[in-house]
Design a protein around this motif. Sequence first.
Motif, PDB file in Angstrom:
ATOM      1  N   LEU A 164      -8.578   1.596  -7.303  1.00 36.04           N
ATOM      2  CA  LEU A 164      -9.498   2.669  -7.689  1.00 36.04           C
ATOM      3  C   LEU A 164      -9.451   3.816  -6.685  1.00 36.04           C
ATOM      4  O   LEU A 164      -9.432   5.000  -7.063  1.00 36.04           O
ATOM      5  N   ASP A 165      -9.432   3.475  -5.394  1.00 42.35           N
ATOM      6  CA  ASP A 165      -9.362   4.515  -4.362  1.00 42.35           C
ATOM      7  C   ASP A 165      -7.995   5.191  -4.359  1.00 42.35           C
ATOM      8  O   ASP A 165      -7.895   6.397  -4.115  1.00 42.35           O
ATOM      9  N   ALA A 166      -6.963   4.416  -4.622  1.00 42.51           N
ATOM     10  CA  ALA A 166      -5.614   4.988  -4.658  1.00 42.51           C
ATOM     11  C   ALA A 166      -5.469   5.961  -5.815  1.00 42.51           C
ATOM     12  O   ALA A 166      -4.898   7.060  -5.668  1.00 42.51           O
ATOM     13  N   LYS A 167      -5.974   5.596  -6.965  1.00 42.96           N
ATOM     14  CA  LYS A 167      -5.854   6.452  -8.154  1.00 42.96           C
ATOM     15  C   LYS A 167      -6.547   7.790  -7.945  1.00 42.96           C
ATOM     16  O   LYS A 167      -6.022   8.852  -8.331  1.00 42.96           O
ATOM     17  N   LYS A 168      -7.721   7.776  -7.319  1.00 43.73           N
ATOM     18  CA  LYS A 168      -8.454   9.017  -7.053  1.00 43.73           C
ATOM     19  C   LYS A 168      -7.628   9.985  -6.218  1.00 43.73           C
ATOM     20  O   LYS A 168      -7.789  11.203  -6.318  1.00 43.73           O
ATOM     21  N   ARG A 169      -6.763   9.428  -5.394  1.00 46.76           N
ATOM     22  CA  ARG A 169      -6.020  10.244  -4.432  1.00 46.76           C
ATOM     23  C   ARG A 169      -4.551  10.414  -4.812  1.00 46.76           C
ATOM     24  O   ARG A 169      -3.762  10.934  -4.024  1.00 46.76           O
ATOM     25  N   GLY A 170      -4.189   9.969  -6.001  1.00 49.11           N
ATOM     26  CA  GLY A 170      -2.811  10.108  -6.453  1.00 49.11           C
ATOM     27  C   GLY A 170      -1.826   9.295  -5.641  1.00 49.11           C
ATOM     28  O   GLY A 170      -0.657   9.669  -5.498  1.00 49.11           O
ATOM     29  N   ILE A 171      -2.286   8.179  -5.103  1.00 50.16           N
ATOM     30  CA  ILE A 171      -1.461   7.335  -4.236  1.00 50.16           C
ATOM     31  C   ILE A 171      -0.893   6.179  -5.044  1.00 50.16           C
ATOM     32  O   ILE A 171      -1.622   5.510  -5.790  1.00 50.16           O
ATOM     33  N   ASN A 172       0.394   5.932  -4.895  1.00 49.22           N
ATOM     34  CA  ASN A 172       1.057   4.796  -5.534  1.00 49.22           C
ATOM     35  C   ASN A 172       1.506   3.794  -4.483  1.00 49.22           C
ATOM     36  O   ASN A 172       1.688   4.129  -3.304  1.00 49.22           O
ATOM     37  N   ASP A 173       1.711   2.568  -4.921  1.00 53.95           N
ATOM     38  CA  ASP A 173       2.145   1.508  -4.014  1.00 53.95           C
ATOM     39  C   ASP A 173       3.433   1.925  -3.298  1.00 53.95           C
ATOM     40  O   ASP A 173       4.387   2.384  -3.926  1.00 53.95           O
ATOM     41  N   GLY A 174       3.452   1.783  -1.999  1.00 50.99           N
ATOM     42  CA  GLY A 174       4.632   2.129  -1.210  1.00 50.99           C
ATOM     43  C   GLY A 174       4.651   3.548  -0.682  1.00 50.99           C
ATOM     44  O   GLY A 174       5.496   3.887   0.151  1.00 50.99           O
ATOM     45  N   ASP A 175       3.743   4.404  -1.156  1.00 53.47           N
ATOM     46  CA  ASP A 175       3.694   5.792  -0.674  1.00 53.47           C
ATOM     47  C   ASP A 175       3.334   5.846   0.811  1.00 53.47           C
ATOM     48  O   ASP A 175       2.595   5.000   1.323  1.00 53.47           O
ATOM     49  N   GLN A 176       3.837   6.881   1.476  1.00 57.38           N
ATOM     50  CA  GLN A 176       3.360   7.206   2.802  1.00 57.38           C
ATOM     51  C   GLN A 176       1.955   7.799   2.670  1.00 57.38           C
ATOM     52  O   GLN A 176       1.727   8.708   1.871  1.00 57.38           O
ATOM     53  N   VAL A 177       1.025   7.255   3.452  1.00 52.30           N
ATOM     54  CA  VAL A 177      -0.365   7.689   3.356  1.00 52.30           C
ATOM     55  C   VAL A 177      -0.839   8.159   4.722  1.00 52.30           C
ATOM     56  O   VAL A 177      -0.578   7.517   5.747  1.00 52.30           O
ATOM     57  N   LEU A 178      -1.519   9.295   4.728  1.00 44.62           N
ATOM     58  CA  LEU A 178      -2.122   9.828   5.943  1.00 44.62           C
ATOM     59  C   LEU A 178      -3.586   9.426   5.956  1.00 44.62           C
ATOM     60  O   LEU A 178      -4.329   9.713   5.020  1.00 44.62           O
ATOM     61  N   VAL A 179      -4.011   8.744   7.018  1.00 45.23           N
ATOM     62  CA  VAL A 179      -5.409   8.354   7.209  1.00 45.23           C
ATOM     63  C   VAL A 179      -5.918   9.074   8.442  1.00 45.23           C
ATOM     64  O   VAL A 179      -5.258   9.060   9.493  1.00 45.23           O
ATOM     65  N   TYR A 180      -7.115   9.667   8.362  1.00 51.84           N
ATOM     66  CA  TYR A 180      -7.551  10.524   9.452  1.00 51.84           C
ATOM     67  C   TYR A 180      -9.069  10.617   9.531  1.00 51.84           C
ATOM     68  O   TYR A 180      -9.799  10.339   8.572  1.00 51.84           O
ATOM     69  N   ASN A 181      -9.528  10.995  10.693  1.00 51.71           N
ATOM     70  CA  ASN A 181     -10.905  11.429  10.927  1.00 51.71           C
ATOM     71  C   ASN A 181     -10.886  12.377  12.131  1.00 51.71           C
ATOM     72  O   ASN A 181      -9.807  12.847  12.531  1.00 51.71           O
ATOM     73  N   ASP A 182     -12.044  12.642  12.707  1.00 48.84           N
ATOM     74  CA  ASP A 182     -12.103  13.614  13.800  1.00 48.84           C
ATOM     75  C   ASP A 182     -11.371  13.144  15.056  1.00 48.84           C
ATOM     76  O   ASP A 182     -11.049  13.960  15.930  1.00 48.84           O
ATOM     77  N   ARG A 183     -11.126  11.850  15.169  1.00 55.38           N
ATOM     78  CA  ARG A 183     -10.526  11.314  16.386  1.00 55.38           C
ATOM     79  C   ARG A 183      -8.998  11.278  16.343  1.00 55.38           C
ATOM     80  O   ARG A 183      -8.347  11.205  17.387  1.00 55.38           O
ATOM     81  N   GLY A 184      -8.418  11.277  15.160  1.00 57.75           N
ATOM     82  CA  GLY A 184      -6.967  11.225  15.086  1.00 57.75           C
ATOM     83  C   GLY A 184      -6.478  10.945  13.682  1.00 57.75           C
ATOM     84  O   GLY A 184      -7.258  10.895  12.720  1.00 57.75           O
ATOM     85  N   LYS A 185      -5.172  10.739  13.564  1.00 55.75           N
ATOM     86  CA  LYS A 185      -4.589  10.473  12.256  1.00 55.75           C
ATOM     87  C   LYS A 185      -3.366   9.582  12.412  1.00 55.75           C
ATOM     88  O   LYS A 185      -2.657   9.609  13.410  1.00 55.75           O
ATOM     89  N   ILE A 186      -3.147   8.769  11.380  1.00 51.59           N
ATOM     90  CA  ILE A 186      -1.984   7.895  11.342  1.00 51.59           C
ATOM     91  C   ILE A 186      -1.304   8.062   9.989  1.00 51.59           C
ATOM     92  O   ILE A 186      -1.937   8.449   9.002  1.00 51.59           O
TER      93      ILE A 186
END
Length: 815
Positions: A723-745
């Motif tokens: 459900l969260d992936a679909k909202k963000r247009g993310i598919n299995d195996g995609d490179q995903v950027l995760v972030y907040n004010d402290r940093g990003k991966i």
Amino acid sequence: MSDPSREKANKPPGKELSGIDRRKFIKLSTLLGGGVILSGALPGCLGNLKDSTAEIIEQQGDTLVVRAACPGHNCGGRCLLKVHIKNGEVLRIETDDRPTDTLEDPQLRACIRGRAYRRRQNHPDRLQYPMKRTGERGEGKFERISWDEALDTLASQIQRVKKTYGNSAILVPYGTGSYNQINGRQTAARLINLLGGSLGYYNSYSWACISRATPYVYGTSVTGNQRQDWVNSKYIIMWGWNPAEMRDGTNSEFFIKKARETGARVICIDPRMSMSAVALADEWIPIRPGTDVAMMSAMAYTIITENLHDTDFIKRCCSGFDPSQMPQGCEDEESYSDYILGTKDGVAKTPEWAENICSVPAETIARIAREYATNKPSVLYQGYGMQRRAYGEQVVIAGCALPAITGNVGVAGGWAGGLALQADDGGPFWNVFPTGRNPVKTSIPVFLWTEAILRGKQMGPEDGVRGAEKLDNNIKLIWNVASNILINQHADTNRSAAILKDTEKVEFIAVQDQFMTPTAKFADLILPVCTQMETWGLQDGWKYGDEVIIGPQLAEPPHETKSDYQICAELARRFGKKEEYTQGRDERQWIEWAVERYQNTRFPEMPGLNKMEKKNKGVYSTPIDKPAIAFAKFRGNPQKHPLNTPTGKVELFSKRLYDMGKPDTIPPVPKYIQEWESPFGEEADQYPLQALGHHYMSRVHSTHDGIDWLEEAFPQRIFINPLDAKKRGINDGDQVLVYNDRGKIQIPCRVTPKIMPGVINIPQGAWWKPDKDGTDRRGNINVLTSHKWTPLAFGNAQHTIMVEAKKAGKQNTIT
């Protein structure tokens, strides 16, 4: 200690593998994961085996078979390996196959980390010689130097800081990379104490809240029955507990399976469908992270309002349950039942109230409460991740209250909750190597070392300082042994890196390790350490266990590596302390000394080292046919056997906590408190996802990261609900950027329904690897975590994280 992060599978010498091949290993590892013997072998080469180093238990032609302890890396288990060696090369690593495999004395079977250990042992990236920094701190630029120069440098820096600032400016930080007596932080602690000491610390990254909070209820942390007693349970709740993967004592999963065989129903409450939920549980209940106290409180509401509580036990053995049991001076304060029923605050903690917070359906909460209270005796086992959160003390105390009000304390098949160290003797010692007393009497909470760098002289009791009104120094020298804490495992990695990069803050950093860890890259001096298979060692159980395993030396230290003990002994000579440090003992003689320590304490019948090698094949275990029951004597006669609490009883209301005068953050009864980063706060508008960092099957904290067999079986990735992936247009195996004010991966993702919506999981321990823009490309969750600490234990709250995730675009790729 930790292992290298590599983008490609490493290929140590011995490419042609005998026994089980890599693909079969990966397949079986993924399917089985935990302590299940693989029908094959893990080939490898450990080096030459001296005739005098270990007892050969079997000889198959020119192949020698030796039993040895699996190297102690704080994985939660202590297991037995069978190492097959031919012409100086390890052909395979098996695990315990002793014929006695019973409930009373089960085999000590290693997981895939132990069976893949030759890939770590033989890794081409192991440190080989001492080095000193040539570039800026953190750049990872070093040049080779001699041991004499390295040890002279460290000795002179210690002496300089002692003279300039005093011993309290030195820190030998928390480190759990080795627990085999001869390798590990304890060897440095012994020496630094002989040299005048260093700034002390208390508590741990693992158990800060649970170890501090449990005694407020029970007066002790020795609150667990011996695990063989679980077969007497009818109902077991694994609350945030994942023994099949993180190994909370070797064989905990085995004992749960045995309990199921005798009819126990097992429930797993966890935001993710863990390996334990799949392999051990009858039911998985997903729960929103950080809201466990709300569900526990609603369970208590159902139990109390439906008269399912044990009134006899509460009357005889508890205090603070209702207004009639309040301690002197607190008669009009809010009791435990007052809070649950909403008597004072007007909010009844009903299942419907809790559903809006924890996302568990009200009918499920009520059903679990009834099942737990009526299918007695029952166990509620608390995992540790949920107390590494904001206000983590509350979930510990709430998890102790439920066993108390249902009368599951002090009975066979029951469980008192809390830290639950093993009844009878408190359980294993871990390390017995003597460190001596620290002459510096001042200590800080283990998690606040970065604060002691920045503002040490301003820190006092309000920051958890003990032994002084204020610290008399900022930290100026760090001697880091067997630890990746400085960068990788501490919260807010980017902040830690910025602090350590400044050479005016910490003037000198020495690192002893086996690999060029992210922490090692910030060293001024690196000292290469041999592995536990290249020196002598001894291990007893982890949190639980009634065994001792010998770790014989299986190979000579390669290149210029030395054991931590040898490094410290040679450093001690430069201070004129070698005889006092070594007491004339070499590494094997210290293990003989350690065996004698166990003979004089836990295991009087245990043979000496020589007999143990030959007669017991390197392992001594005590069968448990009558499991010890925590608080059995107290339950039988609480007046004759009172608890070590102010009232002598189980305290559901703590006057000691009340007297702290902080009811909003340290209430005297366990309460649900909204976390400082929460889906219900304003921060969720920008960062709507909660992030977890669970203990991964391929690593022990950061140890083993990047080992090829483990990496292919359990690759580092982000786990996200469909459900969260679909909202963000993310598919299995995609490179995903995760972030907040402290940093990003940025790493690949796995889209899976095995994690609840609104939550993502990034397995902890991956080695920090920032690109030129500062984005971590390996997936170290501590880039995202906060350095804010809990109010009572001053413990880490690294699981309280809010983030956002998006599909990575071209602008996020490495150039």
